[in-house]
Scaffold this motif. Structure first.
Motif, PDB file in Angstrom:
ATOM      1  N   TYR A  47       0.836  -1.197   0.000  1.00  0.00           N
ATOM      2  CA  TYR A  47       0.000   0.000   0.000  1.00  0.00           C
ATOM      3  C   TYR A  47       0.877   1.256   0.000  1.00  0.00           C
ATOM      4  O   TYR A  47       0.611   2.217  -0.727  1.00  0.00           O
ATOM      5  N   GLY A  48       1.912   1.247   0.802  1.00  0.00           N
ATOM      6  CA  GLY A  48       2.810   2.391   0.861  1.00  0.00           C
ATOM      7  C   GLY A  48       3.512   2.647  -0.461  1.00  0.00           C
ATOM      8  O   GLY A  48       3.623   3.793  -0.905  1.00  0.00           O
ATOM      9  N   LEU A  49       3.991   1.589  -1.102  1.00  0.00           N
ATOM     10  CA  LEU A  49       4.658   1.753  -2.401  1.00  0.00           C
ATOM     11  C   LEU A  49       3.703   2.316  -3.440  1.00  0.00           C
ATOM     12  O   LEU A  49       4.048   3.234  -4.180  1.00  0.00           O
ATOM     13  N   PHE A  50       2.502   1.766  -3.496  1.00  0.00           N
ATOM     14  CA  PHE A  50       1.520   2.256  -4.461  1.00  0.00           C
ATOM     15  C   PHE A  50       1.150   3.707  -4.191  1.00  0.00           C
ATOM     16  O   PHE A  50       1.090   4.527  -5.115  1.00  0.00           O
ATOM     17  N   SER A  51       0.920   4.032  -2.938  1.00  0.00           N
ATOM     18  CA  SER A  51       0.504   5.407  -2.626  1.00  0.00           C
ATOM     19  C   SER A  51       1.634   6.402  -2.879  1.00  0.00           C
ATOM     20  O   SER A  51       1.379   7.521  -3.338  1.00  0.00           O
ATOM     21  N   ALA A  52       2.875   6.021  -2.619  1.00  0.00           N
ATOM     22  CA  ALA A  52       4.005   6.927  -2.871  1.00  0.00           C
ATOM     23  C   ALA A  52       4.167   7.193  -4.369  1.00  0.00           C
ATOM     24  O   ALA A  52       4.423   8.332  -4.781  1.00  0.00           O
ATOM     25  N   ILE A  53       4.016   6.158  -5.178  1.00  0.00           N
ATOM     26  CA  ILE A  53       4.111   6.332  -6.630  1.00  0.00           C
ATOM     27  C   ILE A  53       2.964   7.204  -7.129  1.00  0.00           C
ATOM     28  O   ILE A  53       3.156   8.088  -7.960  1.00  0.00           O
TER      29      ILE A  53
END
Length: 140
Positions: A47-53
């Motif tokens: 979730y963090g990776l997707f939201s940061a991108i």
């Protein structure tokens, strides 16, 4: 000025992303916690990776004049902050050594930062060259 990233920076960004994710996931694999806890921490990473991108893309779109709705822009910020807060809450309440908590926090933040760098590099590599670069025809 629109410069394409160097191959060295692209490689370093990808290596950092893979190292951060691998460290986090290997740490989870070896952790002595319940499977549902491991699932929680893994989901927070994804979730963090997707939201940061998504955040990087929406910020960049706004800077380049690409229309971005305020609700999507706000949700991107909210999601990124929420991922960090959820990890912090999980680690705060976890029965882990302080060194383990620090390990997860640092590998998580490293992965988020690297994901943003990889997204930026990808976008810069695919962007159109600057309009003021004019080729000179020497008549050959």
């Amino acid at each position: 000025m629109n410069q394409k990233p160097s191959n060295a920076f692209i490689a370093a960004s990808w290596a950092t992303l893979l190292i951060g994710m691998a460290a986090y996931i290997i740490g989870l694999w070896n952790a002595e916690m319940l499977l549902n806890e491991k699932g929680y921490y893994f989901t927070i990473l994804m979730y963090g990776l997707f939201s940061a991108i998504s955040l990087q893309k929406s910020v960049r779109d706004q800077l380049e004049g690409v229309p971005v709705t305020n609700i999507y822009y706000g949700l991107s910020w909210f999601s990124t902050i929420l991922a960090v807060v959820l990890l912090a809450a999980g680690l705060w309440n976890a029965n882990l050594l302080l060194s383990e908590k620090g390990f997860y926090a640092m590998s998580f933040i490293l992965s988020l930062f690297a994901a943003i760098a990889v997204q930026k590099n990808t976008r810069d590599s695919l962007s159109k060259p600057a309009k003021n670069n004019v080729e000179i025809d020497e008549g050959f």
